[in-house]
Design an enzyme around this catalytic site. Structure first.
Site, short mmCIF file in Angstrom:
data_model
loop_
_atom_site.label_atom_id
_atom_site.label_comp_id
_atom_site.label_asym_id
_atom_site.label_seq_id
_atom_site.Cartn_x
_atom_site.Cartn_y
_atom_site.Cartn_z
N HIS A 193 0.75 -1.20 -0.01
CA HIS A 193 0.10 0.00 0.09
C HIS A 193 0.79 1.17 0.11
O HIS A 193 0.43 2.42 -0.06
CB HIS A 193 -0.92 0.03 1.25
CG HIS A 193 -1.96 -0.98 1.22
ND1 HIS A 193 -1.94 -2.20 1.83
CD2 HIS A 193 -3.47 -0.86 0.54
CE1 HIS A 193 -3.19 -2.83 1.49
NE2 HIS A 193 -3.99 -1.98 0.72
N GLY A 194 1.99 1.07 -0.07
CA GLY A 194 2.90 2.23 -0.03
C GLY A 194 2.87 3.14 -1.19
O GLY A 194 3.07 4.45 -0.92
#
Length: 206
Positions: free
Chosen positions: A120-121
């Site tokens: 999800h970065g």
């Protein structure tokens, strides 16, 4: 080659593996990683999460280990760092709206420095206009619509894979950390050589 300085961006409930494993691997080869969270200082505890894949329609989420931050967010000077790393988990979904976090990412993008992102970065990167536009980037597959809407080209790597587009290294999630870290090291210019192993008696004889 001198060790590099890497800035890791995290938030409460960022993915524990993507913090601990990345940091320790980089420290093992001589790089420095400063892990920061908005409005927290060095010595503060960060709660982490652990996402697992157990046969359900989506991942499960569990409480991870506590992490002790090693850098005060307000003291960060992005010019002092060679690369930035956006860890995944739950943290990115809320720290990405922080204008200070956006300014940090913008610095690395405009300076052409290495940018690393996993899971999800990528949500942190797409919050800054232009960072992923026209770039090939991997992420957890649930982030594909966001990558596409931000003008990026989503790359569906294997769970254990990683992808490199110039100075941008990305991966789908923590099962790909070993390949992801290897590619990050290459972009940083780190060369690891394997020599012969000397047994204890051989060392003493030498």
């Amino acid at each position: 080659m001198a060790g590099k300085k890497i800035l890791m961006l995290v938030g409460e409930f960022s993915e524990e593996y993507e913090i601990f494993v990345f940091e320790q691997a980089m420290h093992a080869v001589g790089h420095t990683v400063h892990v920061v969270c908005p409005d927290k200082k060095a010595g503060d505890i960060l709660k982490t999460s652990l996402h697992d894949f157990e046969g359900h329609q989506t991942y499960t989420e569990k409480l991870g280990h506590d992490y002790i931050l090693n850098k005060t967010f307000s003291e960060v000077d992005p010019a002092a760092y060679d690369a930035v790393y956006a860890a995944g988990g739950r943290g990115p979904e809320y720290i990405r709206i922080d204008k200070r976090v956006q300014a940090l990412v913008r610095h690395f993008h405009e300076a052409g420095k290495p940018i690393f992102t996993i899971c999800h970065g990528v949500q942190i990167l797409i919050a800054v206009d232009g960072v992923v536009r026209g770039r090939e980037v991997a992420a957890l597959h649930y982030c594909e619509p966001e990558v596409t809407l931000a003008g990026g080209i989503y790359i569906d790597v294997a769970p254990t894979g990683a992808h490199v587009d110039g100075n941008l290294v990305s991966a789908k999630g923590w099962p790909g950390l070993s390949n992801f870290i290897r590619e990050c090291l290459k972009v940083l210019g780190t060369e690891i050589r394997h020599g012969e192993i000397l047994m204890r008696d051989e060392r003493q004889a030498a």
